[in-house]
Design an enzyme around this catalytic site. Structure first.
Site, short mmCIF file in Angstrom:
data_model
loop_
_atom_site.label_atom_id
_atom_site.label_comp_id
_atom_site.label_asym_id
_atom_site.label_seq_id
_atom_site.Cartn_x
_atom_site.Cartn_y
_atom_site.Cartn_z
N CYS A 336 0.82 -1.21 0.00
CA CYS A 336 0.00 0.00 0.00
C CYS A 336 0.85 1.26 0.00
O CYS A 336 0.34 2.35 0.25
CB CYS A 336 -0.93 -0.02 1.20
SG CYS A 336 -2.05 -1.41 1.14
N ASP A 337 2.14 1.14 -0.27
CA ASP A 337 3.02 2.31 -0.26
C ASP A 337 3.22 2.84 -1.68
O ASP A 337 3.39 2.05 -2.62
CB ASP A 337 4.37 1.91 0.34
CG ASP A 337 5.27 3.10 0.55
OD1 ASP A 337 4.91 4.21 0.10
OD2 ASP A 337 6.34 2.93 1.16
#
Ligand SMILES: *Cc1c(COP(=O)(O)O)cnc(C)c1O
Length: 395
Positions: A336-337
């Site tokens: 999710c980065d």
């Protein structure tokens, strides 16, 4: 979205039919993401570097790919090993590597690190300062020292001489203090920097060491028997580099000028393993953003592609699906980065979820630096050609 015909920057023609079949059947059997380690390529790389550096004793540096099958493959070829941590000592010991085929080259060690290596039987250690030299006073009857010199190299992927190594003047001081303390200095070492494209870096470093070895004798200090020319030998990622035999020609010419009795060692890491691993990831999902198609893969920067952050390597990427119509696309990793992006503006055919993306040259500083961030599991490594086929085995 506008399709661009026939000018894909990537192409599956880089993969032969057998490779494509092997990739598809491996994913069917073991799932995705995968790292496919080919021991035949490890063997070939070792043999070609050994042929390019005749008489040089190659110590494989475990750091870029500390895998047991790489160790056993190289051990069968007669290789030696370059260790830097107690974990690496444990790995070679578990694979039956004789300790006299190892050297320990981390310039900064805790007492426990030294004792672990000595307990295993490794006796050659690198130092680059007096504080470190003094750690060997209790072990002076068992340990032999290489003094590491620093040669800055701004062009290399990793300028290792920024962090380690000393000047020739400091080396003389270390050698003189060792003499006084009764510690045996065996020779000199250096590392010109990883993925060094210009052989002149080795030539310059060898020439300085050659002079230093002569200065040591002139000063009445004990002669040095060994020169360790380190790692750094380059491989072709997205740009081709000089063939290794051509690369090593000037290096050999510089080595030929050393005092006759000098034993020469090298510590190749990347060169031996980079081409030996192919990674396979699959498309988990996709979205259109700002005129590009984003494909989210099940492997990324925090996984096998960690070298994009730590190593600045540009791995050749290929989709298995081929089509003349290509679109500017983004390949992103699964976490999710937002920094987890493998490639931008890459021309790819329209992919479907589940399609496979293959990356070559994924053996060095990839899985070794991968993390479990976001609980995305690291890629599974599968090993091919562990044993030499019977036709190739010399009896
Ligand atoms: C990392 C390292 C190596 C291997 O370097 P490559 O550039 O991968 O060949 C060799 N020796 C030492 C001391 C290292 O730290």
């Amino acid at each position: 979205m506008k399709a661009i015909s026939n000018i894909s920057s990537v192409s599956a023609s880089a993969l032969c039919i057998e490779e494509i079949q092997q990739i598809e059947s491996s994913v069917a059997q073991f799932g995705s993401p995968l790292l496919m380690l080919d021991c035949d390529i490890v063997r070939q790389q070792y043999q070609s570097l050994q042929a390019a550096l005749p008489g040089v004793i190659l110590h494989f540096a475990l750091k870029p790919l500390p895998h047991p099958d790489v160790v056993t493959t190289l051990l069968a070829e007669g290789a030696c090993f370059d260790l830097a941590t107690s974990g690496e000592v444990d790995l070679v010991a578990s694979q039956g590597v004789p300790a006299d085929q190892t050297i320990y080259t981390h310039p900064i060690k805790r007492d426990q690190d030294i004792r672990d290596a000595l307990d295993y039987g490794c006796t050659v250690f690198v130092v680059d300062n007096l504080n470190e030299l003094n750690k060997f006073i209790p072990y002076k009857d068992r340990a032999e020292i290489l003094v590491r010199l620093s040669f800055r190299n701004a062009e290399a992927f990793a300028d290792l001489s920024k962090k380690f190594g000393c000047s020739p003047e400091a080396a003389i001081e270390i050698i003189a203090c060792a003499q006084e303390a009764g510690i045996y200095v065996k020779g000199l070492s250096f590392h010109v920097g990883s993925q060094t494209m210009n052989p002149q870096k080795y030539v310059d470093a060898i020439d300085v060491c050659n002079q230093l070895m002569r200065d040591v004798v002139a000063l009445g200090l004990p002669a040095l028997s060994t020169l360790d020319i380190g790692g750094g030998f380059p491989v072709s990622y997205s740009h081709t580099v000089m063939p290794i035999d051509q690369f090593c020609e000037p290096v050999n010419a510089a080595l030929a000028k050393l005092p006759d009795t000098t034993t020469v060692l090298a510590e190749p890491g990347r060169f031996i393993v980079a081409p030996a691993v192919t990674s396979v990831a699959s498309v988990m999902g996709q979205a259109e953003r700002d005129g590009q198609i984003w494909y989210y893969l099940d492997d990324g920067i925090y996984g096998s592609f960690s070298g994009l952050m730590f190593d600045e390597a540009h791995y050749p990427l290929t989709p298995l699906r081929q089509d003349n119509q290509c679109y500017p696309s983004v390949l992103a990793g699964p976490t999710c980065d937002s920094i987890d992006v493998i490639a931008q503006n890459i021309l790819l055919p329209k992919l479907e979820n589940g399609d496979l993306i293959v990356a070559k040259m994924m053996g060095a500083y990839t899985s070794a630096t991968a993390t479990d961030f976001n609980f995305f599991k690291r890629a599974t490594t599968i090993v091919m050609n562990q044993h030499i086929s019977d036709e190739l085995r010399v009896v």
